[in-house]
Design an enzyme around this catalytic site. Structure first.
Site, PDB file in Angstrom:
ATOM      1  N   LYS A 220     -22.291  62.441   7.285  1.00  0.00           N
ATOM      2  CA  LYS A 220     -20.976  62.505   6.737  1.00  0.00           C
ATOM      3  C   LYS A 220     -20.768  61.474   5.514  1.00  0.00           C
ATOM      4  CE  LYS A 220     -19.363  65.651  10.065  1.00  0.00           C
ATOM      5  NZ  LYS A 220     -18.431  65.658  11.357  1.00  0.00           N
ATOM      6  N   ARG A 262     -23.874  65.456  17.570  1.00  0.00           N
ATOM      7  CA  ARG A 262     -24.304  66.506  17.055  1.00  0.00           C
ATOM      8  C   ARG A 262     -24.903  66.027  15.669  1.00  0.00           C
ATOM      9  NH1 ARG A 262     -21.806  69.473  12.984  1.00  0.00           N
ATOM     10  NH2 ARG A 262     -22.006  71.603  13.035  1.00  0.00           N
TER      11      ARG A 262
HETATM   12  N1  PMM Z   1     -18.719  68.610  12.147  1.00  0.00           N
HETATM   13  C1  PMM Z   1     -18.992  69.576  11.215  1.00  0.00           C
HETATM   14  C2  PMM Z   1     -19.009  71.040  11.630  1.00  0.00           C
HETATM   15  N2  PMM Z   1     -18.616  71.282  13.058  1.00  0.00           N
HETATM   16  N3  PMM Z   1     -18.113  70.399  15.161  1.00  0.00           N
HETATM   17  C3  PMM Z   1     -17.981  69.400  16.003  1.00  0.00           C
HETATM   18  N4  PMM Z   1     -17.655  69.475  17.255  1.00  0.00           N
HETATM   19  N5  PMM Z   1     -18.115  68.165  15.403  1.00  0.00           N
HETATM   20  C4  PMM Z   1     -18.253  67.712  14.345  1.00  0.00           C
HETATM   21  O1  PMM Z   1     -18.029  66.598  13.849  1.00  0.00           O
HETATM   22  C5  PMM Z   1     -18.488  68.816  13.465  1.00  0.00           C
HETATM   23  C6  PMM Z   1     -18.575  70.210  13.873  1.00  0.00           C
HETATM   24  C7  PMM Z   1     -19.355  69.495   9.751  1.00  0.00           C
HETATM   25  O2  PMM Z   1     -20.747  69.246   9.519  1.00  0.00           O
HETATM   26  P1  PMM Z   1     -21.690  70.261   9.142  1.00  0.00           P
HETATM   27  O3  PMM Z   1     -21.236  70.917   7.882  1.00  0.00           O
HETATM   28  O4  PMM Z   1     -23.034  69.373   8.826  1.00  0.00           O
HETATM   29  O5  PMM Z   1     -22.070  71.115  10.294  1.00  0.00           O
END
Ligand code: PMM
Length: 283
Positions: A220, A262
């Site tokens: 991030k 995650r």
């Molecule tokens: N971050 C993203 C998307 N979905 N879901 C949860 N539960 N927690 C997160 O921090 C989160 C998420 C954005 O990141 P990406 O675009 O790399 O998936």
């Protein structure tokens, strides 16, 4: 019924990210075809992921919503392909009840809802009916505008209040206690200082919510911003050069109460979790 204890009781859960989107901030467009996404999911499991999270709508800052039919078209074939091939539970990253239902029909076991049921409350019934797992995440505002000057008086207290309230709503809708997890939503309507405060006070937040906590710092923006002035770095490292920084926050989060992380780099997180476990055993 899905329970978080099944994936994170002894060892932390490592949730590998499978984004089937043209525009996610770190891997947008890389796994757009179902075959490429399934291959990537398989590789994440081989590298140590104990869960996979399949998403068809980008939530990066500034992203615009995706039509329901298009989101279903992106995620369902990938989930079908993965469920036959990998042993680990598959989660769907969606806020939409119809997408969640189609994903669960295709074999997913968890719904990861970045809106925590606020955008489409009917998603709670879908999760309760199927006895699926549910992740309740905090976000201030909506993806399109969430990084425009986010403000809090006390970010840890406010995120905690929100998660407690949304978990109560999820229980009220009939979702099993053991199926619930909470996520402070790193980067969702938060400055770098807010993200650091949430990570620093993670033990208090974990105690407060009383369900397994999932943390998603992977690649991030705040990691790039914090590294901009470090020796050897020229400006902010781009997302695909933030896995080392991600790992530092993964280790911190797992050592301060998080049960699931995650991540894009499953191997790094899985290896770090194993070493953390060994060091704890020896302590
Ligand atoms: N971050 C993203 C998307 N979905 N879901 C949860 N539960 N927690 C997160 O921090 C989160 C998420 C954005 O990141 P990406 O675009 O790399 O998936």
């Amino acid at each position: 019924m899905f329970t978080w204890a099944a994936v994170s009781a002894d060892h932390p859960g490592v949730m590998g990210i499978v984004n089937v989107t043209p525009d996610s901030f770190s891997d947008g467009g890389r796994y757009l075809s179902a075959d490429a996404a399934v291959t990537h999911g398989r590789a994440l499991v081989a590298a140590g992921a104990t869960l996979l999270d399949v998403g068809g709508e980008s939530t990066r800052p500034g992203a615009r919503p995706v039509e329901e039919a298009e989101e279903r078209r992106r995620v369902v074939p990938v989930i079908e392909g993965l469920v036959g091939e990998v042993e680990v539970p598959v989660s769907v990253d969606t806020t939409k009840p119809t997408v969640a239902a189609a994903a669960l029909d295709a074999g997913a076991m968890i719904v990861n809802d970045v809106s925590a049921g606020r955008l489409h409350p009917a998603i709670l019934e879908v999760v309760a009916d199927r006895r699926a797992g549910y992740v309740v995440m905090h976000m201030q505002g909506e993806p399109r505008t969430m990084q425009h000057d986010p403000r809090y008086d006390d970010v840890v207290a406010e995120v905690g209040d929100f998660l407690v309230e949304r978990l109560g709503t999820a229980r009220g809708a009939g979702i099993d206690e053991a199926s619930l997890a909470a996520d402070p939503g790193i980067g969702f309507g938060k400055t770098a200082a807010h993200n650091l405060r949430l990570l620093a006070d993670l033990p208090a937040l974990c105690d407060r919510v009383g369900v397994p906590v999932l943390v998603g710092p992977s690649r991030k923006r705040f990691l790039g911003a914090l590294l901009a002035d470090v020796a050897g770095t020229q400006g902010e490292p781009p997302p695909d050069q933030r896995d080392d920084a991600t790992l530092a926050t993964v280790v911190w989060a797992l050592d301060h109460g998080a049960r699931i992380v995650r991540v894009h780099d499953a191997q790094g997180a899985a290896r770090a979790a194993t070493l953390l476990h060994a060091m704890r055993e020896a302590a």
